[in-house]
Design an enzyme around this catalytic site. Structure first.
Site, short mmCIF file in Angstrom:
data_model
loop_
_atom_site.label_atom_id
_atom_site.label_comp_id
_atom_site.label_asym_id
_atom_site.label_seq_id
_atom_site.Cartn_x
_atom_site.Cartn_y
_atom_site.Cartn_z
N LYS A 1 0.86 -1.19 0.00
CA LYS A 1 0.00 0.00 0.00
C LYS A 1 0.89 1.23 0.00
O LYS A 1 1.82 1.33 0.81
CB LYS A 1 -0.90 -0.06 1.23
CG LYS A 1 -1.45 1.25 1.74
CD LYS A 1 -2.45 1.00 2.88
CE LYS A 1 -2.35 2.05 3.96
NZ LYS A 1 -3.25 1.78 5.11
N ASP B 1 -3.43 4.83 -0.29
CA ASP B 1 -4.15 5.39 0.86
C ASP B 1 -3.93 6.89 0.88
O ASP B 1 -2.80 7.37 0.99
CB ASP B 1 -3.63 4.77 2.17
CG ASP B 1 -4.42 5.21 3.39
OD1 ASP B 1 -5.34 6.05 3.27
OD2 ASP B 1 -4.10 4.71 4.50
N ASP C 1 -11.49 4.03 5.85
CA ASP C 1 -10.72 3.91 7.10
C ASP C 1 -11.30 4.95 8.07
O ASP C 1 -12.22 4.66 8.84
CB ASP C 1 -9.22 4.13 6.78
CG ASP C 1 -8.31 4.20 7.99
OD1 ASP C 1 -8.80 4.27 9.12
OD2 ASP C 1 -7.07 4.21 7.83
N LYS D 1 -9.90 -0.80 12.45
CA LYS D 1 -8.85 -0.56 13.44
C LYS D 1 -9.50 -0.58 14.82
O LYS D 1 -10.50 0.11 15.04
CB LYS D 1 -8.20 0.82 13.22
CG LYS D 1 -7.34 0.91 11.97
CD LYS D 1 -6.74 2.29 11.78
CE LYS D 1 -5.89 2.33 10.51
NZ LYS D 1 -5.52 3.72 10.14
N GLY E 1 -3.38 -0.46 10.64
CA GLY E 1 -2.36 -0.26 11.67
C GLY E 1 -2.21 1.21 12.02
O GLY E 1 -2.64 2.08 11.26
O1 OSB Z 1 -4.23 5.46 7.38
O2 OSB Z 1 -3.75 3.44 7.72
C1 OSB Z 1 -3.54 4.63 7.94
C2 OSB Z 1 -0.42 5.03 10.13
C3 OSB Z 1 -0.82 6.05 10.96
C4 OSB Z 1 -2.05 6.61 10.79
C5 OSB Z 1 -2.91 6.16 9.77
C6 OSB Z 1 -2.52 5.12 8.95
C7 OSB Z 1 -1.24 4.58 9.11
C8 OSB Z 1 -0.70 3.55 8.23
C9 OSB Z 1 0.42 2.72 8.78
O3 OSB Z 1 -1.04 3.39 7.09
C10 OSB Z 1 -0.02 1.36 9.17
C11 OSB Z 1 1.06 0.68 9.97
O4 OSB Z 1 2.03 0.23 9.36
O5 OSB Z 1 0.93 0.59 11.21
MG MG Z 2 -5.65 4.47 6.17
#
Ligand code: OSB
Ligand code: MG
Length: 375
Positions: free
Chosen positions: A164, A191, A242, A266, A294
């Protein structure tokens, strides 16, 4: 099962530098400030949780500081008042608190405690159905396309099943163009973290349809379910939400409006394991694939993510990846590792299934507070 008799929770803020900066459309993170929650019952047994609020209110409205305040001043007293005796009661006990899902998510430490008391792995306690989960990675915005290509190649070499890419206006279609040209067959998604608008950016977003993406994650603002529905009608690429989905109700609204075809779940964003399971069950019923997102977690939050990724419906690779991608040394042992096939073997020991390195947490602690639970 024996009921819980909660006694207290210990909040700690730890500071941990990321191995390398993580840049998204909303900002760059180099050091994490992390709120760790440990809940004790009267026998001295304990469980761990991680509040995934960020340092600043840029991914969503919460921060480490607001979550700390809400947890100490409202979550603790509400749990006490409700005389919570099972982890499944936490969600209802905290219902009077509007928003602040990440603060609520931290005390899901109670699920770890309950699973440990029941001597069962957390994933089984939650109703998980697989002992191995499929993993992808989220790659932040890079200085140059060359570094991005190198990072993608490195993650593919490690075995990860899905890549991603973070995008933002001006660093979007051309990145995907280059990565797709270099890796024609990989499973690829993007994303945007809400960086686009329907009116201004439709022509840009439409261009992603050329690249056979698995999904485009959260292109528009969190509250824009109607605009996401309009956008989804204009593009072939599935939209994954998300930031927009913080509850079961949001998932239902998005589905009924046609705002997305995939949902990223999440634990912190939706306020805990109970809400995760409600959304996951709804998604299964309506044929919406889900995956676990994450928030740059330490091993404690990561272990919770691994457990919830075993639930039915988590059919797409998540953003749950190896500890070593984030930290020189994690706060759990062993660290989370990923197989050559891009999978994580789910632990078999009780609770979150990893040992928490208490000495390391102590050494990293910059703030602490004890909150009484129970009469
Ligand atoms: O939008 O998924 C997201 C990290 C911090 C805040 C938002 C996001 C993210 C990531 C990283 O995309 C996911 C990870 O590797 O923990
Ligand atoms: Mg995201």
């Amino acid at each position: 099962m024996t009921n819980l008799h909660l006694e207290r929770m210990e909040l700690r803020e730890i500071e941990l530098p990321l191995k390398s900066p993580f840049e998204t459309s909303f900002g760059c993170t180099t050091r994490r400030r992390i709120l760790i929650v440990r809940v004790f019952d009267k026998t001295g047994a304990s469980g761990y949780g991680e509040c995934v609020a960020s340092e600043g209110p840029f991914y969503n409205h919460e921060t480490v500081d607001t979550a700390w305040l809400i947890t100490a001043k409202y979550v603790g007293p509400l749990l006490t008042k409700a005389q919570v005796e099972t982890a499944g009661e936490v969600n209802a006990a905290l219902a009077p608190i509007r928003g602040n899902q990440m603060a609520k998510g931290g005390v899901e430490a109670i699920w770890d405690l309950e699973a440990k008391i029941a001597a069962r792995p957390l994933w089984q306690h939650l109703g998980g159905v697989r002992d191995e989960i499929n993993c992808g990675v989220s790659i932040g915005l890079q200085e140059t396309v060359e570094t991005l290509i190198d990072k993608v190649a490195h993650e593919l070499d490690s075995g990860y099943q899905r890549i991603k890419l973070k995008i933002k206006p001006g660093k979007d279609v051309q990145l995907v163009e280059v990565v797709r040209a270099r890796f024609p067959d990989i499973t690829l998604s993007v994303d945007a973290n809400s960086a686009y608008s329907l009116n201004g950016d439709l022509s840009v977003v439409k261009q992603f349809d050329q690249y056979n993406l698995l999904m485009i994650e959260q292109p528009l603002a969190p509250g824009d379910l109607v605009d996401h529905a309009k956008l989804q009608r204009e593009i072939k690429t599935p939209i994954c939400l998300d930031e927009s989905i913080v509850s079961l109700a949001d998932a239902r609204h998005a589905n009924e409006l046609g705002s997305c075809r995939i949902i990223n779940i999440k634990l912190g964003r939706v306020g805990g394991h109970t809400e995760v399971r409600l959304i996951q069950a709804y998604a299964v019923k309506h044929g919406i694939p889900v995956w676990c997102g994450g928030m740059l977690e330490t091993g404690i939050g990561r272990a919770h993510n691994i457990a919830l990724s075993t639930l039915p419906g988590f059919t797409l690779p998540g953003d749950v990846s190896a500890s070593a991608r984030y930290w020189d040394e994690d706060i759990i042992e062993p660290p989370v590792t990923v197989s050559r096939q891009g999978t994580i073997k789910v632990p078999t020991t009780p609770g979150i299934g990893y040992e928490v390195n208490e000495a390391r947490i102590e050494a990293l602690t910059v703030r602490r507070e004890t909150v009484r639970l129970g009469a």
